[in-house]
Design an enzyme around this catalytic site. Sequence first.
Site, short mmCIF file in Angstrom:
data_model
loop_
_atom_site.label_atom_id
_atom_site.label_comp_id
_atom_site.label_asym_id
_atom_site.label_seq_id
_atom_site.Cartn_x
_atom_site.Cartn_y
_atom_site.Cartn_z
N ALA A 151 0.85 -1.19 0.00
CA ALA A 151 0.00 0.00 0.00
C ALA A 151 0.88 1.23 0.00
O ALA A 151 2.08 1.15 0.28
CB ALA A 151 -0.89 0.03 1.25
N TYR A 211 -5.02 8.65 4.06
CA TYR A 211 -4.45 7.31 4.21
C TYR A 211 -5.43 6.40 4.97
O TYR A 211 -5.81 5.32 4.49
CB TYR A 211 -3.10 7.41 4.95
CG TYR A 211 -2.60 6.09 5.45
CD1 TYR A 211 -2.30 5.06 4.56
CD2 TYR A 211 -2.43 5.86 6.82
CE1 TYR A 211 -1.85 3.83 5.03
CE2 TYR A 211 -1.97 4.64 7.29
CZ TYR A 211 -1.69 3.64 6.39
OH TYR A 211 -1.25 2.42 6.85
N ARG A 235 2.65 17.95 15.39
CA ARG A 235 2.36 17.53 14.02
C ARG A 235 0.85 17.46 13.89
O ARG A 235 0.17 16.99 14.80
CB ARG A 235 2.99 16.15 13.80
CG ARG A 235 3.11 15.71 12.39
CD ARG A 235 3.87 14.41 12.29
NE ARG A 235 3.20 13.31 13.00
CZ ARG A 235 3.63 12.06 13.00
NH1 ARG A 235 4.73 11.74 12.35
NH2 ARG A 235 2.97 11.14 13.64
#
Length: 335
Positions: free
Chosen positions: A75, A141, A289
């Site tokens: 993936a 994702y 983040r």
Amino acid sequence: MRVLVTGGAGYVGSVTVETLHEAGHDVVVLDDLSTGHRQAVVEGVPLEVGSYGDPATISRVLATHRIEAVLHCAAKSQVAESMADPAKYYRENVAGGVALLEGMRTGGVKRIVFSSTAAVYGMPERTPITEDMPTIPINTYGETKRTFEQGIRWYGHAYGLRSVIFRYFNVAGASERNGEAHDPETHLIPKVLAAAATGTELTIFGDDFATPDGTCIRDYIHVRDLARAHLMALEATDPGDTRTGPRDGRCVPLVCNLGSGAGYSNREVVRAAEQVAGVTIATRIGPRREGDPDILIASAARAAEILGWRPEHDSIAEMIGSAWAWRKTGWGDKA
Ligand code: UDP
């Protein structure tokens, strides 16, 4: 069992191939080598270079090797890239995945184990995370993994596809032969070890989270434990096994978290790496983040109960120690 491992030249795939091969299964790897490494595939295991998303390739590989079950590890898996280029993630993880399912359906292959991710949970409301909690991904994702999970589900319902879906937490560590070598590397442990080896500074993304030391807590699982879980899952897709078999004529995926059920903070990871490497690692605190939850810890109860799987290498020192030892073998640095 004759097993096709997509992504078998990658980090998780290659260690799992080692485990399946050692257990006596006939393993074939399909990898396009876009992020995998040819030398990661153990001797004696055929490597087919190509894409699982290419209908001609997948049909040929399944038929030539008379494949009975597929372990789908391949993936695209970088969160930041998935946000910048969602088309790539839908193309590879979703459209490519459906091409794989179609190749399996037309080729009569009715067993799949799928590498999914804890990213399907998004920002979970509580911890430890159980499999029945809502799946509301906060990045492309995770969304593409969730979408493919649903594809497997409906193929099971309509076509009798047996499946196990694993939602990985933070995979760490290495076998003697294979470890984590992404380019670019975004994961904490390889970056901490790179900082230890080269004397560069590591940035910790935020220290104002709602945790005892202010840094995020994650659930780390040794890649060798993960590999063993895949072996058990493939066995659970055996025709006649009630854990994945039809109920009222319909197959329902067995969905399991794979984590150790314990958490380590980012600072604890750095400290453990300092002990393993015997050096002080320079750190600085940077901004958070985007999209980092405070704490992500798996409930590993279902995998224990249904598959009989329990982590055997769940100390962070052992995980980091194995990653450090592998790093010193050399080729991980080049990747
Ligand atoms: N992290 C960090 N510095 C880095 C890389 C990661 O502080 O250079 C932190 C990250 O913010 C998270 C934890 O380490 O809190 C684990 O991140 P990683 O990317 O390894 O895995 P994730 O949990 O995002 O899947």
